[in-house]
Design a protein around this motif. Sequence first.
Motif, PDB file in Angstrom:
ATOM      1  N   HIS A 132       0.466  -1.195  -0.253  1.00  0.00           N
ATOM      2  CA  HIS A 132       0.516  -0.262  -0.005  1.00  0.00           C
ATOM      3  C   HIS A 132       0.569   1.498  -0.102  1.00  0.00           C
ATOM      4  O   HIS A 132       2.077   1.380   0.601  1.00  0.00           O
ATOM      5  CB  HIS A 132      -0.972   0.252   1.400  1.00  0.00           C
ATOM      6  CG  HIS A 132      -2.184   1.069   0.978  1.00  0.00           C
ATOM      7  ND1 HIS A 132      -3.445   0.763   1.777  1.00  0.00           N
ATOM      8  CD2 HIS A 132      -2.145   1.858   0.834  1.00  0.00           C
ATOM      9  CE1 HIS A 132      -3.832   1.092   1.736  1.00  0.00           C
ATOM     10  NE2 HIS A 132      -3.447   2.324   0.770  1.00  0.00           N
ATOM     11  N   GLN A 187      -1.439   6.522  -9.788  1.00  0.00           N
ATOM     12  CA  GLN A 187      -2.533   5.344 -10.037  1.00  0.00           C
ATOM     13  C   GLN A 187      -2.104   4.531 -11.409  1.00  0.00           C
ATOM     14  O   GLN A 187      -3.231   3.939 -11.386  1.00  0.00           O
ATOM     15  CB  GLN A 187      -3.443   6.878 -10.466  1.00  0.00           C
ATOM     16  CG  GLN A 187      -4.379   7.593  -9.156  1.00  0.00           C
ATOM     17  CD  GLN A 187      -4.846   8.655 -10.216  1.00  0.00           C
ATOM     18  OE1 GLN A 187      -4.408   9.632 -10.511  1.00  0.00           O
ATOM     19  NE2 GLN A 187      -6.561   8.600 -10.070  1.00  0.00           N
ATOM     20  N   THR A 224      -1.087  -0.658  -4.923  1.00  0.00           N
ATOM     21  CA  THR A 224      -2.685  -0.080  -4.147  1.00  0.00           C
ATOM     22  C   THR A 224      -1.890   0.617  -3.660  1.00  0.00           C
ATOM     23  O   THR A 224      -1.100   1.226  -2.867  1.00  0.00           O
ATOM     24  CB  THR A 224      -2.947  -1.532  -3.045  1.00  0.00           C
ATOM     25  OG1 THR A 224      -3.033  -2.708  -4.204  1.00  0.00           O
ATOM     26  CG2 THR A 224      -3.877  -0.683  -2.050  1.00  0.00           C
ATOM     27  N   TYR A 225      -2.737   1.643  -3.338  1.00  0.00           N
ATOM     28  CA  TYR A 225      -2.685   3.341  -3.264  1.00  0.00           C
ATOM     29  C   TYR A 225      -3.976   4.175  -2.108  1.00  0.00           C
ATOM     30  O   TYR A 225      -4.994   3.553  -2.220  1.00  0.00           O
ATOM     31  CB  TYR A 225      -2.378   4.082  -4.473  1.00  0.00           C
ATOM     32  CG  TYR A 225      -3.050   5.005  -5.153  1.00  0.00           C
ATOM     33  CD1 TYR A 225      -4.011   5.677  -4.647  1.00  0.00           C
ATOM     34  CD2 TYR A 225      -3.303   3.774  -6.499  1.00  0.00           C
ATOM     35  CE1 TYR A 225      -5.083   5.771  -5.879  1.00  0.00           C
ATOM     36  CE2 TYR A 225      -4.817   3.864  -7.404  1.00  0.00           C
ATOM     37  CZ  TYR A 225      -5.523   5.173  -7.380  1.00  0.00           C
ATOM     38  OH  TYR A 225      -6.534   5.524  -8.066  1.00  0.00           O
ATOM     39  N   THR A 226      -3.538   4.831  -1.716  1.00  0.00           N
ATOM     40  CA  THR A 226      -4.461   5.850  -1.320  1.00  0.00           C
ATOM     41  C   THR A 226      -3.274   7.218  -0.961  1.00  0.00           C
ATOM     42  O   THR A 226      -2.548   7.596  -0.700  1.00  0.00           O
ATOM     43  CB  THR A 226      -4.726   5.765   0.173  1.00  0.00           C
ATOM     44  OG1 THR A 226      -5.261   4.821   0.917  1.00  0.00           O
ATOM     45  CG2 THR A 226      -6.068   6.780   0.869  1.00  0.00           C
ATOM     46  N   GLN A 250      -8.676   2.562  -0.017  1.00  0.00           N
ATOM     47  CA  GLN A 250      -7.613   2.032  -1.303  1.00  0.00           C
ATOM     48  C   GLN A 250      -8.447   2.109  -2.825  1.00  0.00           C
ATOM     49  O   GLN A 250      -9.226   1.817  -3.193  1.00  0.00           O
ATOM     50  CB  GLN A 250      -7.887   0.356  -1.352  1.00  0.00           C
ATOM     51  CG  GLN A 250      -6.780  -0.533  -0.021  1.00  0.00           C
ATOM     52  CD  GLN A 250      -6.664  -1.761  -0.385  1.00  0.00           C
ATOM     53  OE1 GLN A 250      -7.230  -2.510  -0.820  1.00  0.00           O
ATOM     54  NE2 GLN A 250      -6.834  -2.776   1.266  1.00  0.00           N
ATOM     55  N   ASN A 251      -7.319   3.150  -3.143  1.00  0.00           N
ATOM     56  CA  ASN A 251      -7.239   3.260  -4.943  1.00  0.00           C
ATOM     57  C   ASN A 251      -8.305   4.357  -4.852  1.00  0.00           C
ATOM     58  O   ASN A 251      -8.864   4.422  -6.195  1.00  0.00           O
ATOM     59  CB  ASN A 251      -7.447   1.520  -5.363  1.00  0.00           C
ATOM     60  CG  ASN A 251      -6.823   0.677  -5.722  1.00  0.00           C
ATOM     61  OD1 ASN A 251      -5.444   1.189  -5.226  1.00  0.00           O
ATOM     62  ND2 ASN A 251      -6.831  -0.115  -5.969  1.00  0.00           N
TER      63      ASN A 251
END
Length: 220
Positions: free
Chosen positions: A105, A139, A144-146, A195-196
């Motif tokens: 993450h 992106q 997996t990103y925030t 997430q995302n």
Amino acid sequence: MKAFVAGATGETGRRIVQELVKRNIPVRALVRNMEKARGILPDAAELVVGDVLKPETLSVALGDSTVVLCATGAAPGFDPTAPYKVDYEGTKNLVDAAKAKGIEHFVLVSSIGASQFFHPLNLFWLILVWKKQAEEYIQNSGLTYTIVRPGGLKNEDSSDSVVMYNADTLSLSGSIPRQKVAQTCVEALFQPAAQNKIVEVIAKPEASPKSWEQLFAEVA
């Protein structure tokens, strides 16, 4: 979970490190100056020397970390290339290193208004333009990103409630204590609904308190 924090000695980054330590999450803090960092960061944090602008330092620095929180940012100054180098190239280098390590993450501290070219903050060497480019790179990375876009940052904490919005909702209105930005970033690691997503956050005294689960779930 083992967290890696870039920008760890900055005003927001140090609060992220403190928040992680408070929750007993092992932390590796990326620092350029070990002596300076020791005077700022909690003893429980493991300090590793490196620089997001020197990609060759990042793989070793990441070590066995499983999540990354990035709170780097160009310092105000007279170098017109600083936002490009720090906010874009530096983040890009960290994303590449995180991807190579299989990081689970990646949380990025960006800024409200990142999508608005005619925003006053772009008078500072197009800083939001480069933050937006960094967001897009994350992106498109497959990680997996925030992405957390805070309003105006305040050093003093408050009892105001955090309010969360969809991307591109806020422009110039609203502010938030850095402590609450740090809490938002760390909470994102534990909330599947984070997430995302890109989330915009401010704090309001009149807002009804909501759980972190609710806040992230309500953002598209």
